[in-house]
Write a protein that holds these residues in place. Structure first.
Motif, PDB file in Angstrom:
ATOM      1  N   SER A 150       0.826  -1.227   0.000  1.00 10.28           N
ATOM      2  CA  SER A 150       0.000   0.000   0.000  1.00 10.28           C
ATOM      3  C   SER A 150       0.852   1.266   0.000  1.00 10.28           C
ATOM      4  N   ILE A 151       1.833   1.288  -0.900  1.00 12.26           N
ATOM      5  CA  ILE A 151       2.737   2.440  -1.019  1.00 12.26           C
ATOM      6  C   ILE A 151       2.415   3.201  -2.306  1.00 12.26           C
ATOM      7  N   PRO A 152       2.237   4.520  -2.269  1.00  9.44           N
ATOM      8  CA  PRO A 152       1.999   5.297  -3.499  1.00  9.44           C
ATOM      9  C   PRO A 152       3.197   5.198  -4.450  1.00  9.44           C
ATOM     10  N   VAL A 153       2.920   5.301  -5.745  1.00  7.75           N
ATOM     11  CA  VAL A 153       3.963   5.222  -6.769  1.00  7.75           C
ATOM     12  C   VAL A 153       4.128   6.569  -7.456  1.00  7.75           C
ATOM     13  N   ILE A 154       5.385   6.991  -7.610  1.00  6.65           N
ATOM     14  CA  ILE A 154       5.726   8.201  -8.349  1.00  6.65           C
ATOM     15  C   ILE A 154       6.413   7.777  -9.644  1.00  6.65           C
ATOM     16  N   THR A 155       5.980   8.319 -10.769  1.00 10.48           N
ATOM     17  CA  THR A 155       6.676   8.034 -12.026  1.00 10.48           C
ATOM     18  C   THR A 155       7.273   9.321 -12.579  1.00 10.48           C
ATOM     19  N   MET A 156       8.459   9.208 -13.162  1.00 14.25           N
ATOM     20  CA  MET A 156       9.121  10.335 -13.806  1.00 14.25           C
ATOM     21  C   MET A 156       9.397   9.979 -15.257  1.00 14.25           C
ATOM     22  N   ILE A 157       8.763  10.702 -16.158  1.00 10.68           N
ATOM     23  CA  ILE A 157       8.791  10.379 -17.582  1.00 10.68           C
ATOM     24  C   ILE A 157       9.764  11.288 -18.316  1.00 10.68           C
ATOM     25  N   ASP A 158      10.724  10.682 -19.009  1.00 13.35           N
ATOM     26  CA  ASP A 158      11.705  11.458 -19.764  1.00 13.35           C
ATOM     27  C   ASP A 158      12.384  10.545 -20.777  1.00 13.35           C
ATOM     28  N   THR A 159      11.735  10.333 -21.907  1.00 13.08           N
ATOM     29  CA  THR A 159      12.256   9.416 -22.916  1.00 13.08           C
ATOM     30  C   THR A 159      11.839   9.844 -24.317  1.00 13.08           C
ATOM     31  N   PRO A 160      12.710   9.636 -25.317  1.00 11.59           N
ATOM     32  CA  PRO A 160      12.301   9.897 -26.698  1.00 11.59           C
ATOM     33  C   PRO A 160      11.283   8.867 -27.174  1.00 11.59           C
ATOM     34  N   GLY A 161      11.237   7.706 -26.478  1.00 12.97           N
ATOM     35  CA  GLY A 161      10.344   6.617 -26.842  1.00 12.97           C
ATOM     36  C   GLY A 161      10.963   5.292 -26.463  1.00 12.97           C
ATOM     37  N   ALA A 162      10.178   4.245 -26.511  1.00  8.09           N
ATOM     38  CA  ALA A 162      10.701   2.908 -26.235  1.00  8.09           C
ATOM     39  C   ALA A 162      11.692   2.508 -27.326  1.00  8.09           C
ATOM     40  N   PHE A 163      12.689   1.696 -26.964  1.00 11.54           N
ATOM     41  CA  PHE A 163      13.719   1.302 -27.928  1.00 11.54           C
ATOM     42  C   PHE A 163      13.115   0.406 -29.018  1.00 11.54           C
ATOM     43  N   PRO A 164      13.311   0.771 -30.305  1.00 13.55           N
ATOM     44  CA  PRO A 164      12.702   0.011 -31.399  1.00 13.55           C
ATOM     45  C   PRO A 164      13.609  -1.042 -32.026  1.00 13.55           C
ATOM     46  N   GLY A 165      14.632  -1.483 -31.316  1.00  4.04           N
ATOM     47  CA  GLY A 165      15.583  -2.439 -31.876  1.00  4.04           C
ATOM     48  C   GLY A 165      15.003  -3.845 -32.029  1.00  4.04           C
ATOM     49  N   GLY A 193       2.204  10.890 -11.705  1.00  2.00           N
ATOM     50  CA  GLY A 193       3.202  10.960 -12.756  1.00  2.00           C
ATOM     51  C   GLY A 193       3.695  12.373 -13.022  1.00  2.00           C
ATOM     52  N   PHE A 194       4.966  12.473 -13.427  1.00  2.00           N
ATOM     53  CA  PHE A 194       5.579  13.749 -13.756  1.00  2.00           C
ATOM     54  C   PHE A 194       6.355  13.628 -15.062  1.00  2.00           C
ATOM     55  N   VAL A 195       5.992  14.435 -16.057  1.00  2.00           N
ATOM     56  CA  VAL A 195       6.788  14.522 -17.281  1.00  2.00           C
ATOM     57  C   VAL A 195       7.851  15.574 -17.007  1.00  2.00           C
ATOM     58  N   ILE A 196       9.096  15.128 -16.809  1.00  2.00           N
ATOM     59  CA  ILE A 196      10.150  16.050 -16.381  1.00  2.00           C
ATOM     60  C   ILE A 196      10.991  16.558 -17.551  1.00  2.00           C
ATOM     61  N   GLY A 197      10.837  15.928 -18.711  1.00  2.00           N
ATOM     62  CA  GLY A 197      11.618  16.348 -19.876  1.00  2.00           C
ATOM     63  C   GLY A 197      10.881  16.048 -21.156  1.00  2.00           C
ATOM     64  N   GLU A 198      11.238  14.923 -21.755  1.00  2.00           N
ATOM     65  CA  GLU A 198      10.668  14.526 -23.045  1.00  2.00           C
ATOM     66  C   GLU A 198       9.766  13.310 -22.856  1.00  2.00           C
ATOM     67  N   SER A 208       2.639   6.326 -17.604  1.00  2.00           N
ATOM     68  CA  SER A 208       1.803   7.529 -17.487  1.00  2.00           C
ATOM     69  C   SER A 208       0.350   7.284 -17.126  1.00  2.00           C
ATOM     70  N   VAL A 209      -0.046   6.031 -16.924  1.00  2.00           N
ATOM     71  CA  VAL A 209      -1.442   5.768 -16.560  1.00  2.00           C
ATOM     72  C   VAL A 209      -1.590   6.029 -15.062  1.00  2.00           C
ATOM     73  N   CYS A 210      -1.728   7.305 -14.722  1.00  2.00           N
ATOM     74  CA  CYS A 210      -1.700   7.736 -13.317  1.00  2.00           C
ATOM     75  C   CYS A 210      -2.998   8.452 -12.926  1.00  2.00           C
ATOM     76  N   ASP A 211      -3.236   8.496 -11.621  1.00  2.00           N
ATOM     77  CA  ASP A 211      -4.398   9.231 -11.113  1.00  2.00           C
ATOM     78  C   ASP A 211      -4.239  10.718 -11.379  1.00  2.00           C
ATOM     79  N   LYS A 212      -3.012  11.201 -11.259  1.00  2.00           N
ATOM     80  CA  LYS A 212      -2.690  12.596 -11.561  1.00  2.00           C
ATOM     81  C   LYS A 212      -1.402  12.625 -12.377  1.00  2.00           C
ATOM     82  N   ILE A 213      -1.403  13.438 -13.422  1.00  2.00           N
ATOM     83  CA  ILE A 213      -0.201  13.569 -14.256  1.00  2.00           C
ATOM     84  C   ILE A 213       0.151  15.036 -14.391  1.00  2.00           C
TER      85      ILE A 213
END
Length: 328
Positions: A150-165, A193-198, A208-213
């Motif tokens: 029962s611990i809240p989760v924090i996400t930090m988003i900063d990516t050009p995208g998932a690796f397509p290799g 969730g927090f979009v901190i860059g890209e 990013s599927v968060c209660d608050k973004i």
């Protein structure tokens, strides 16, 4: 040494001049205090003018700034006793995703976030923040662990995208992202969730599927990069150029201001004049304050209601025009 973007050249010239005057006045009988004060005032006015009128493409450049704070830069500012957890228990560990448990003002939180890397060696090690399937599975493993306690989760988003290799595709990149979307939508704990860059494409959406973004003021969040969009839409016989990227950035509506207006994000966290890289400590404190205030409210909501509200939040995004209600 500060890295300046092209549109920051006038600011760079003025800051260099101020530094030269400071060095000249040190240890000499020449009093340049008033001149330095005048130039500092002019510098502040110039910064205000420049950063109050940024184009979407300029904001994209700031979001990708090589000195912009990453997840690992924010962790010591926001968390106490942070312990990083590794591996997805299936294939291996992905350095492009940071995951772990820590405390904020004594209360436990889980964190998952992208990490691009600062030096060339580290960028290669972190794969420039482009996660493999094991990165998203690691993130989900830690989120599931957080749910267990029962611990809240924090996400930090900063990516050009998932690796397509090829390797990523062979190990189920699409499935890993899709599974995160499904599982996150059903977690019985607060997700912030927090979009901190890209924030790029499905690679960003997987966290990013968060209660608050929330987004930092100069962050970006889109289904594709401006370069990728321009290449798909406008590449003909010759390569696309900067003007095409500028046009794509405008059309994508990828800025925090646009996304707040559309209801995609919940709020914008302001950045210091010049961007987050100018005062990372201050930005970290602002993110921390937002986490504490939002988590305090979300913790009060019963799990079943929390999931229902999360479902309703995402169902409201976007518009649909059917045959009987077509846009005129």
């Amino acid at each position: 040494m500060t890295y300046y973007l092209d549109f920051e050249k006038p600011i760079q010239e003025l800051e260099i001049k101020i530094e030269e005057l400071k060095k000249l006045s040190d240890g000499s009988d020449i009093d340049l205090t008033q001149e330095i004060k005048r130039l500092n005032k002019k510098l502040k006015e110039l910064k205000t003018e420049v950063f109050s009128n940024l184009t979407p493409w300029q904001k994209t450049q700031i979001a990708r700034h090589p000195e912009r704070p990453y997840t690992l830069d924010y962790i010591p500012i926001i968390f106490e006793d942070f312990i990083e957890l590794h591996g997805d228990r299936r294939f291996g560990d992905d350095p492009a995703v940071i995951a772990g448990i820590g405390k904020i003002d004594g209360d436990p939180y889980a964190l998952v976030g992208h990490q691009k890397g600062r030096t060339i060696k580290e960028r290669i090690y972190r794969n420039f923040g482009q996660a493999h399937p094991e990165g998203y599975r690691k993130a989900l493993r830690v989120m599931k662990l957080a749910e267990k306690f029962s611990i809240p989760v924090i996400t930090m988003i900063d990516t050009p995208g998932a690796f397509p290799g090829i390797g990523a595709e062979e190990r189920g990149q699409a499935e890993a992202i899709a599974n995160n979307l499904m599982e996150m939508s059903l977690l019985k704990i607060p997700l912030i969730g927090f979009v901190i860059g890209e924030g790029g494409s499905g690679g960003a959406l997987a966290l990013s599927v968060c209660d608050k973004i929330f987004m930092l003021e100069h962050a970006i969040y889109s289904v594709i990069s401006p370069e990728g969009c321009a290449a798909i839409l406008w590449k003909k016989n010759s390569d696309v150029g900067v003007e095409d990227y500028m046009r794509a950035a405008e059309e994508l509506k990828l800025t925090a201001q646009d996304l707040k207006k559309f209801g995609i994000i919940d709020d914008i966290i302001s950045e210091p004049l010049g961007g987050a890289h100018r005062e990372p400590q201050e930005v970290g404190k602002r993110i921390k304050a937002k986490i504490v205030s939002v988590a305090t409210e979300l913790i009060k909501i019963p799990p079943d209601e929390l999931i229902k509200k999360r479902y309703e939040k995402f169902r409201k995004i976007g518009n649909f025009w059917g045959s009987s209600n077509r846009r005129k």
